[in-house]
Motif scaffolding. Sequence first.
Motif, mmCIF file in Angstrom:
data_model
loop_
_atom_site.group_PDB
_atom_site.id
_atom_site.type_symbol
_atom_site.label_atom_id
_atom_site.label_comp_id
_atom_site.label_asym_id
_atom_site.label_seq_id
_atom_site.Cartn_x
_atom_site.Cartn_y
_atom_site.Cartn_z
ATOM 1 N N ALA A 160 -9.403 1.794 7.611
ATOM 2 C CA ALA A 160 -9.988 1.858 6.271
ATOM 3 C C ALA A 160 -10.268 0.468 5.732
ATOM 4 N N ARG A 161 -9.357 -0.469 5.979
ATOM 5 C CA ARG A 161 -9.574 -1.835 5.505
ATOM 6 C C ARG A 161 -10.777 -2.455 6.211
ATOM 7 N N ASP B 142 -13.836 -1.086 4.633
ATOM 8 C CA ASP B 142 -14.040 -1.738 3.343
ATOM 9 C C ASP B 142 -14.695 -3.108 3.534
ATOM 10 N N GLU C 183 -18.430 -2.728 4.510
ATOM 11 C CA GLU C 183 -19.271 -2.268 3.407
ATOM 12 C C GLU C 183 -19.703 -3.414 2.498
ATOM 13 N N GLN C 184 -18.845 -4.389 2.318
ATOM 14 C CA GLN C 184 -19.150 -5.436 1.343
ATOM 15 C C GLN C 184 -19.628 -6.741 1.982
ATOM 16 N N TYR D 151 0.836 -1.204 0.000
ATOM 17 C CA TYR D 151 0.000 0.000 0.000
ATOM 18 C C TYR D 151 0.870 1.253 0.000
#
Length: 552
Positions: free
Chosen positions: A213-214, A217, A220-221, A160
Amino acid sequence: MPQPIRRILFIMFDQLRWDYLSCAGHPHLQTPHIDALAARGVRFTRAYCQSPVCGASRMSTYTGRYVHSHGAAYNGYPLKVGELTLGDHLRRIGMDSWLVGKTHMRADAEGMARLGLAPDSVIGARVAECGFDIFTRDDGLWAEGPDGFYDSRRSPYNEYLKAQGYDGENPWASHANAGVDEDGQIASGWFMRHADRPANIREEDSETPWLTARAMDFIEQAQAPWLCHLSYIKPHWPYIVPAPYHAMYGPEHVPPAVRDARERQNPHPIFGAFQANAIGRAFSRDEVREKVIPAYMGLIKQCDDQMGRLIGRLEETGRMGDTMIVLTSDHGDYLGDHWLGEKDLFHEPSVKVPLIVYDPRPEADATRGGTCDALVEQIDLAASFIDAAGGAVPDHIVEGRSLLPFLHGEVPEDWRDFAVSEYDYATSPMAAKLGVAPRDARLFMVADKRWKFIHAEGGFRPMLFDMESDPQELHDLGDSAEHGEVIAMMQERLARWGRRMSQRTTRSDAEILAGRGGSDRRGILLGVYDEGECDPEVTAKYRGTAGQRFDL
C-alpha cells in the motif's frame, strides 16, 4: 538507441529462495503473479548475491560494488561516508531514487560527524540512508529483549498498527509476528513451534500488504523519472503468517531436505561449526521443518498475491507500459538443507537468488518469457539501472555490468566466466569456537557453471563442489588430490579477482587516457636535453631574451 526508462520499480524480498517459485519449478507452491512477470520479462537462472547475509548483500546491491570494495561486510557494519550509491548515480542523470521498506543500512555516524554532515540535512539524510530519499523506511525487525530494542529507530509500521487499534507497545511483536495459544497467551513467532498458527492480525494490516500500500501511495504521487526500491521484510523470519495463508500448506508440501549423512562425517571445520550452531541443530529436526516451511510458503504466497495487487494497479493506471520492474531477493534460506538453517554459507539455497527483469521497451520483445543462464551478480543491477535510465555506467566505480544486452537479445562481449560472493563471520559464535581472529574470519566463493570453490582464510583447506555431477552439493572435494588442478585454477581466479582495480574511484579510465602526454603542454619537460627535441610551442615560455642579469 532505446529511449531511456522513466520509471523503475526495484522489488527486493528478504530471504526468498530462488527455487520457491512455481516458475523455478517448486512442486507445490504456486506463484502465478510472479510467474506472469517472468513471462513478460527474462528470468535469470544463475544469479548470485555478493554476500549471503542481509546487510552486506544489500550494500553491494546499492553500490554496485563487491563487499571487498565497500567494506560493509556484515549486518550493522556502516557503509562508510564517500561510497557512492545507486541514488547518487541516478540523480546525476536526472532520476530520483526513493525507498519504501528495508535497507538494513547502518549510517557511518562517526564519518558524518567528522565531515560536518548533519543527519537532518538533505545530503546528510541521503548519506545516512544509503543514497535513497525516504518515503517509508522500515527494516521490519522490531525485536525487544532485556537490553532494549534490536532496532531503536522509529517504527512507522508500529505506528500504523497502533493507529489501526492494535494494543501493546510493540504490536509488531505481539500481533504481526505472533499468534494466540489455547489459553489466550501470546504465541510468539520467535518460537518455531507456533509457525502453524495464524498471526493475530488482520491480513490486510500485516507487513507485506502494508508495504504494498505504501508503494502504491508513492507511485500515485510521484513525478517521473524515478526509481522506487520496494523492499519487503518477508518471507524473512519470524516464520508466522496471518490467515488464510497459515493453513494453505502442511507437512505434506514440505520437500525432502537436500542433505546427506556423509556431510556430517568429518566436515570442513567451518561447515561443521555452522551445522552445530543452534540454528543448524534446529533445522536438522524434521518437526522444525514441518512447522516452518509451510509458514514460509504461506508468506511467499502472500507476497505473490501482493505482486498481483501491485502489478494490477500499474496496469489499471497505464504505467505498466513505461515502468521497468526488477524482482529479486537479498539471499536465500537453507530451511534444513545441508543440515543448516538461515543463510551465511554458499550452497545454492543460500547464495543463489531469484532475478526477474521486465523491460517494457520494444527492444526487449524478442526475449520475453525467456530465461538466461549467464553468470549474473547482484551488483549488475546498479549498472543496469544506470544504463536503463540513459546514463553511462561509471565502470571505475560500479563493478557490476549492465544486463540490458541480455534483455535485448544480445550477448555482451567478454562476459564474466565466474561469479564471486563473500562472507564475514567475525562476529559469530562459530568464529570464537574455531579460534579464528576477526581479520581471518572470512570466506570467498568463486563459482562458474560447473565448479564452486570456497576459500577460507585462517589456514583452513578449501571447499569444492562439482555442480555438474553433484548439483545438490553433497560431496565436498576440497581435500581431493585428484582435483588439484581445478583447485589451483579457482585459486588463480580468486587471486585475479583480488588484484582487480577497485579503489581508484575518483578518476575514470577515460579521464586518465585523455590526460596522457599532456604534462609538457603545462610546462613539465622531463628528460629533455636540447630545445630542439620538443615542439617549439611547448618551450615558448622557456625561450627568448633574458631579463635583467644578475652576476654573482
